[in-house]
Design an enzyme around this catalytic site. Structure first.
Site, PDB file in Angstrom:
ATOM      1  N   LYS A  47       6.680 -15.417  13.260  1.00  0.00           N
ATOM      2  CA  LYS A  47       5.536 -14.559  12.936  1.00  0.00           C
ATOM      3  C   LYS A  47       5.286 -14.562  11.438  1.00  0.00           C
ATOM      4  O   LYS A  47       6.136 -15.024  10.671  1.00  0.00           O
ATOM      5  CB  LYS A  47       5.791 -13.142  13.455  1.00  0.00           C
ATOM      6  CG  LYS A  47       7.046 -12.480  12.936  1.00  0.00           C
ATOM      7  CD  LYS A  47       7.494 -11.377  13.880  1.00  0.00           C
ATOM      8  CE  LYS A  47       8.834 -10.829  13.526  1.00  0.00           C
ATOM      9  NZ  LYS A  47       8.865  -9.874  12.454  1.00  0.00           N
ATOM     10  N   TYR A 271       0.946  -4.488 -20.262  1.00  0.00           N
ATOM     11  CA  TYR A 271       0.265  -3.227 -19.934  1.00  0.00           C
ATOM     12  C   TYR A 271       1.224  -2.045 -20.053  1.00  0.00           C
ATOM     13  O   TYR A 271       2.373  -2.117 -19.603  1.00  0.00           O
ATOM     14  CB  TYR A 271      -0.261  -3.265 -18.500  1.00  0.00           C
ATOM     15  CG  TYR A 271      -1.495  -4.103 -18.304  1.00  0.00           C
ATOM     16  CD1 TYR A 271      -2.679  -3.819 -18.968  1.00  0.00           C
ATOM     17  CD2 TYR A 271      -1.469  -5.178 -17.427  1.00  0.00           C
ATOM     18  CE1 TYR A 271      -3.809  -4.593 -18.766  1.00  0.00           C
ATOM     19  CE2 TYR A 271      -2.601  -5.962 -17.211  1.00  0.00           C
ATOM     20  CZ  TYR A 271      -3.770  -5.660 -17.892  1.00  0.00           C
ATOM     21  OH  TYR A 271      -4.878  -6.424 -17.692  1.00  0.00           O
TER      22      TYR A 271
END
Ligand SMILES: Cc1ncc(COP(=O)(O)O)c(C=O)c1O
Length: 378
Positions: A47, A271
């Site tokens: 999956k 940042y």
């Protein structure tokens, strides 16, 4: 003006990072798990695009290693897998863990997808589909033994145990359950789930049984039953945390350095100015970020390698860029165009996951679409 020379692989030249998936290692991991299982069958959980590694390449490699039974989460994944196998593997069994999605029944039938029935409602629904088809339909029955996520809860199991007729028209391929704490071998929940699963199987018509995921395989033969369903271990995630990883690393990830610069105290990086240099510091900025699945929680916590030397992430991970302190690495190794290893033989997905406050599973399934991918072996 003469055009610049073309590199051997222009796509690799354009990418910010190079991701290599070692299919030989996937196959070796499958065989290692199969060995642990003795003669018990071993499926592949593929999956989420085979845990981010690329189902189109991983699934055929698993087939070549001996797998015939596959688990996906959603019918679209099952359809894609059936197409991958179309020319080569006629007998692959594809099971859809999330059950029979309402309205998609025709797709299950057209592509030979077998739903995992997660409730009495799922069961009644799939029996009605079988009746409408006027033929028995294959199914897997999921009984919940403690996850409280999917699967028949205790009261629904009681109803079914008292009325086996509700399974009429269904060909029960497996009864399965899923372990909640298998990676923690000492957790008493494992034995409780094992006992509950045995009891549940005993109350249902005879059918093969399946309990173990990757870590469950290493809990011992009692947990093996008739089929194991490993996913993460195939990709090199350690199924036995705290002990040596019995499996091989599958993924290598190399990030390209865009720029190198020197700063000194008290300059900051990135940042929020969350990292401040306390002295002369050499920085390398690489061409990937959280948009590529390098989690923002690795800000000031992630680690890379250059030539075997550890280099820490400094400052915040931003969308397309991450900065490393490369002061400890010779300048000729940490230069624009060179690479920093984010995943390699010594830095596995489990360690990156732990640094991120997460798990290797999330690091793998987050691996970005902008990486240049190549596959080895298989
Ligand atoms: C029902 C079920 N079986 C098997 C697996 C594979 O588990 P693992 O990747 O831990 O081996 C999963 C994964 O979530 C699952 O939900």
């Amino acid at each position: 003006m003469a055009s610049p020379a073309r590199p051997p692989d222009p796509a690799a030249a354009r990418a910010g990072a190079l991701l290599t998936v070692d299919l030989d290692a996937v196959q070796a991991n499958y065989r290692r798990l199969a060995r642990e299982l003795g003669g018990v069958a071993c499926a592949g959980a593929v999956k989420a695009d085979a845990y981010g590694l690329g189902m189109a390449r991983v699934a055929p490699a698993l087939v070549a290693a001996g797998a015939r039974c596959f688990f996906v989460a959603l019918p679209d994944e099952g359809i894609a897998l059936r197409r991958i196998f179309a020319q080569t593997v006629a007998d692959a069994e594809i099971y859809v863990l999330n059950g029979p999605m309402r309205g998609a029944e025709a797709d299950y039938l057209a592509h030979g997808l077998i739903p995992v029935l997660n409730s009495l409602d799922d069961l009644d629904h799939w029996r009605a589909v079988a009746a409408a088809q006027d033929r028995p339909l294959a199914a897997v029955l999921h009984v919940d033994t403690g996850m409280n996520r999917l699967g028949l809860p205790r009261d629904e199991l009681d109803v079914l145990a008292g009325d086996h007729g509700r399974l009429e028209g269904l060909e029960l391929r497996y009864v399965l359950s899923h372990l909640a704490c298998a990676e923690d071998a000492a957790n008493p929940m494992n034995a409780r789930q094992l006992a509950d699963f045995r009891a549940a199987v005993g109350r249902l018509p005879p059918a093969p049984a399946s309990l173990a995921n990757s870590s469950g395989i290493f809990l011992g033969a009692d947990y093996h039953f008739d089929l194991a369903r490993p996913g993460a271990a195939l990709s090199g995630v350690n199924p036995t945390p705290g002990q040596a990883n019995p499996l091989r690393q599958v993924v290598r990830l190399h990030w390209k350095i865009l720029q190198v610069r020197e700063i000194d105290a008290p300059q900051a990086v990135g940042y929020g100015a969350t990292f401040r240099a306390t002295g002369p510091t050499r920085l390398a900025t690489v061409a990937v970020g959280y948009a590529d699945g390098y989690l923002r929680s690795l800000s000031n916590r992630g680690m890379g390698h250059i030539g075997g030397v550890q280099v820490p992430v400094v400052g915040r991970v931003s969308m397309d860029l991450v900065t490393f302190d490369v002061s400890s690495v010779p300048a000729d190794l940490a230069r624009p165009g060179a690479t920093i290893d984010l995943l390699d033989a010594d830095l596995g997905v489990d360690e990156v996951g732990a640094r991120a406050g997460s798990v290797g599973y999330e690091i793998l399934t987050a691996l970005g679409r902008r990486y240049h991918r190549s596959y080895l072996g298989g």
